[in-house]
Design a protein around this motif. Structure first.
Motif, PDB file in Angstrom:
ATOM      1  N   VAL A 166       0.641  -1.167   0.048  1.00 30.93           N
ATOM      2  CA  VAL A 166       0.066   0.188   0.042  1.00 30.93           C
ATOM      3  C   VAL A 166       0.838   1.280   0.031  1.00 30.93           C
ATOM      4  O   VAL A 166       2.088   1.184   0.416  1.00 30.93           O
ATOM      5  N   HIS A 167       0.071   2.386  -0.612  1.00 28.10           N
ATOM      6  CA  HIS A 167       1.075   3.372  -0.759  1.00 28.10           C
ATOM      7  C   HIS A 167       0.785   4.917   0.135  1.00 28.10           C
ATOM      8  O   HIS A 167       1.184   5.963   0.122  1.00 28.10           O
ATOM      9  N   ASP A 168      -0.172   4.378   1.233  1.00 25.10           N
ATOM     10  CA  ASP A 168      -0.784   5.421   2.160  1.00 25.10           C
ATOM     11  C   ASP A 168      -0.605   5.293   3.718  1.00 25.10           C
ATOM     12  O   ASP A 168      -0.923   3.766   3.886  1.00 25.10           O
ATOM     13  N   GLY A 169      -0.362   6.223   4.409  1.00 23.34           N
ATOM     14  CA  GLY A 169      -0.274   5.777   5.743  1.00 23.34           C
ATOM     15  C   GLY A 169      -1.674   5.426   6.321  1.00 23.34           C
ATOM     16  O   GLY A 169      -1.466   4.466   7.235  1.00 23.34           O
ATOM     17  N   ARG A 170      -2.612   5.692   5.996  1.00 23.96           N
ATOM     18  CA  ARG A 170      -3.933   5.471   6.773  1.00 23.96           C
ATOM     19  C   ARG A 170      -4.529   3.936   6.191  1.00 23.96           C
ATOM     20  O   ARG A 170      -4.770   3.267   6.870  1.00 23.96           O
ATOM     21  N   GLU A 171      -4.059   3.932   5.036  1.00 26.00           N
ATOM     22  CA  GLU A 171      -4.349   2.611   4.413  1.00 26.00           C
ATOM     23  C   GLU A 171      -3.433   1.432   5.214  1.00 26.00           C
ATOM     24  O   GLU A 171      -3.863   0.546   5.324  1.00 26.00           O
ATOM     25  N   GLY A 172      -2.334   1.768   5.166  1.00 27.69           N
ATOM     26  CA  GLY A 172      -1.157   0.984   5.623  1.00 27.69           C
ATOM     27  C   GLY A 172      -1.728   0.531   7.103  1.00 27.69           C
ATOM     28  O   GLY A 172      -1.400  -0.684   7.464  1.00 27.69           O
ATOM     29  N   LEU A 173      -2.035   1.614   7.994  1.00 23.09           N
ATOM     30  CA  LEU A 173      -2.602   1.346   9.277  1.00 23.09           C
ATOM     31  C   LEU A 173      -3.697   0.225   9.382  1.00 23.09           C
ATOM     32  O   LEU A 173      -4.024  -0.733  10.069  1.00 23.09           O
ATOM     33  N   HIS A 174      -4.683   0.549   8.391  1.00 21.20           N
ATOM     34  CA  HIS A 174      -5.895  -0.191   8.158  1.00 21.20           C
ATOM     35  C   HIS A 174      -5.593  -1.571   7.736  1.00 21.20           C
ATOM     36  O   HIS A 174      -6.110  -2.731   8.554  1.00 21.20           O
ATOM     37  N   GLN A 175      -4.646  -1.965   6.860  1.00 22.14           N
ATOM     38  CA  GLN A 175      -4.199  -3.109   6.537  1.00 22.14           C
ATOM     39  C   GLN A 175      -3.491  -3.919   7.564  1.00 22.14           C
ATOM     40  O   GLN A 175      -3.857  -5.027   7.630  1.00 22.14           O
ATOM     41  N   ALA A 176      -2.535  -2.942   8.191  1.00 21.14           N
ATOM     42  CA  ALA A 176      -1.763  -3.826   9.241  1.00 21.14           C
ATOM     43  C   ALA A 176      -2.617  -3.952  10.642  1.00 21.14           C
ATOM     44  O   ALA A 176      -2.514  -5.083  11.163  1.00 21.14           O
ATOM     45  N   SER A 177      -3.758  -3.518  10.720  1.00 20.12           N
ATOM     46  CA  SER A 177      -4.711  -3.847  11.708  1.00 20.12           C
ATOM     47  C   SER A 177      -5.604  -4.900  11.452  1.00 20.12           C
ATOM     48  O   SER A 177      -5.856  -5.735  12.314  1.00 20.12           O
ATOM     49  N   GLU A 178      -6.235  -4.961  10.170  1.00 21.43           N
ATOM     50  CA  GLU A 178      -7.048  -5.761   9.871  1.00 21.43           C
ATOM     51  C   GLU A 178      -6.307  -7.150   9.235  1.00 21.43           C
ATOM     52  O   GLU A 178      -6.838  -8.278   9.442  1.00 21.43           O
ATOM     53  N   GLY A 179      -5.356  -7.161   8.722  1.00 19.65           N
ATOM     54  CA  GLY A 179      -4.580  -8.211   8.129  1.00 19.65           C
ATOM     55  C   GLY A 179      -3.713  -9.206   9.222  1.00 19.65           C
ATOM     56  O   GLY A 179      -3.322  -8.560  10.335  1.00 19.65           O
ATOM     57  N   THR A 180      -3.264 -10.357   8.715  1.00 26.70           N
ATOM     58  CA  THR A 180      -2.454 -11.111   9.624  1.00 26.70           C
ATOM     59  C   THR A 180      -1.167 -11.056   8.939  1.00 26.70           C
ATOM     60  O   THR A 180      -0.895 -11.976   8.021  1.00 26.70           O
ATOM     61  N   TYR A 181      -0.015 -10.214   9.510  1.00 30.30           N
ATOM     62  CA  TYR A 181       1.140 -10.166   8.793  1.00 30.30           C
ATOM     63  C   TYR A 181       2.247 -10.697   9.787  1.00 30.30           C
ATOM     64  O   TYR A 181       2.061 -10.525  10.952  1.00 30.30           O
ATOM     65  N   ASP A 182       3.291 -11.059   9.242  1.00 23.25           N
ATOM     66  CA  ASP A 182       4.440 -11.480  10.112  1.00 23.25           C
ATOM     67  C   ASP A 182       5.527 -10.367  10.353  1.00 23.25           C
ATOM     68  O   ASP A 182       6.226 -10.655  11.074  1.00 23.25           O
ATOM     69  N   LEU A 183       5.384  -9.585   9.483  1.00 25.75           N
ATOM     70  CA  LEU A 183       6.286  -8.343   9.315  1.00 25.75           C
ATOM     71  C   LEU A 183       5.723  -7.076   8.312  1.00 25.75           C
ATOM     72  O   LEU A 183       5.102  -7.408   7.427  1.00 25.75           O
ATOM     73  N   VAL A 184       6.009  -5.828   9.077  1.00 26.14           N
ATOM     74  CA  VAL A 184       5.566  -4.697   8.296  1.00 26.14           C
ATOM     75  C   VAL A 184       7.062  -3.860   8.065  1.00 26.14           C
ATOM     76  O   VAL A 184       7.522  -3.419   8.905  1.00 26.14           O
TER      77      VAL A 184
END
Length: 220
Positions: free
Chosen positions: A30-48
């Motif tokens: 993603v290329h935007d901070g707000r979208e990044g926060l949304h994705q990181a909050s909703e998704g299951t990631y091993d690293l950001v």
């Protein structure tokens, strides 16, 4: 392993995504901070992988918001700035590591692997189930006395089963961690890879649990 890249320099972000995908990671961008926060909050990631200078919401605020919400995902911050103050601010908001642009891709990969190892500290990277041995650090698979050659995607599918050996892993969970959220192909691609793994490994190792997913048998 599933990674999220939050970077507004699109050429850099896509270049990193291509390289990390070739390394065997599932990568979302993603290329935007707000979208990044949304994705990181909703998704299951091993690293950001999080850039600091972002439109919408800067990386410091994204990182701080994730930590305030209780998310413990490792965060590697990127910035074009250089200086102790910037690094201290990034680490103070809860980032796990910091890399200044321009950086070596080899160094980036090494930092990612180190953070992932640190997250799983105490757990051996070598998993043994009967005559099957899987080294998730070296990305090597052995069956009996011989080594089994797997493609990057084949290993990644097997890795998801190995990390949860004895549990049922759904097709959607495998898709989420081995491919990415933008994958629009046939979800039955998972069945294709499972079938290939069964041919390369011993019969009965990977069981289908009808309507639920797949399970790696832990008995010899």
């Amino acid at each position: 392993m599933r990674l999220l890249i939050v970077e507004d320099e699109k050429r850099l972000a896509l270049s990193l995504a291509r390289g990390l995908t070739a390394e065997g990671y599932a990568v979302d961008v993603v290329h935007d901070g707000r979208e990044g926060l949304h994705q990181a909050s909703e998704g299951t990631y091993d690293l950001v992988i999080l850039d600091i200078m972002l439109p919408g919401l800067n990386g410091y605020r994204v990182c701080a918001a994730l930590r305030a919400a209780g998310h413990e995902v490792p965060i590697l911050m990127l910035t074009a700035k250089d200086g102790e103050y910037d690094e201290a601010e990034g680490l103070d908001t809860g980032a796990d590591d910091y890399l200044t642009k321009p950086f070596s891709y080899v160094v980036l990969v090494a930092r990612i692997k180190a953070l992932l190892r640190r997250r799983g500290a105490g757990a051996s990277p070598v998993h043994v189930h009967g005559d099957l041995k899987v080294d998730t650090a070296a990305r090597r698979v052995f069956l009996g006395e011989g080594e089994v050659s797997l493609t990057t995607k084949e290993f990644s599918v097997l890795e998801q089963l190995v990390l949860r050996a004895g549990e049922v892993v759904s097709k959607s969970e495998i898709l989420e961690h081995v491919w990415d959220f933008a994958y629009e192909g046939d979800p039955n691609i998972v069945e294709v890879y499972i079938s290939t793994l069964r041919r390369k490994l011993r019969p009965g190792l990977i069981r289908t649990v009808r309507g639920a997913g797949y399970r790696l048998e832990t008995s010899p």
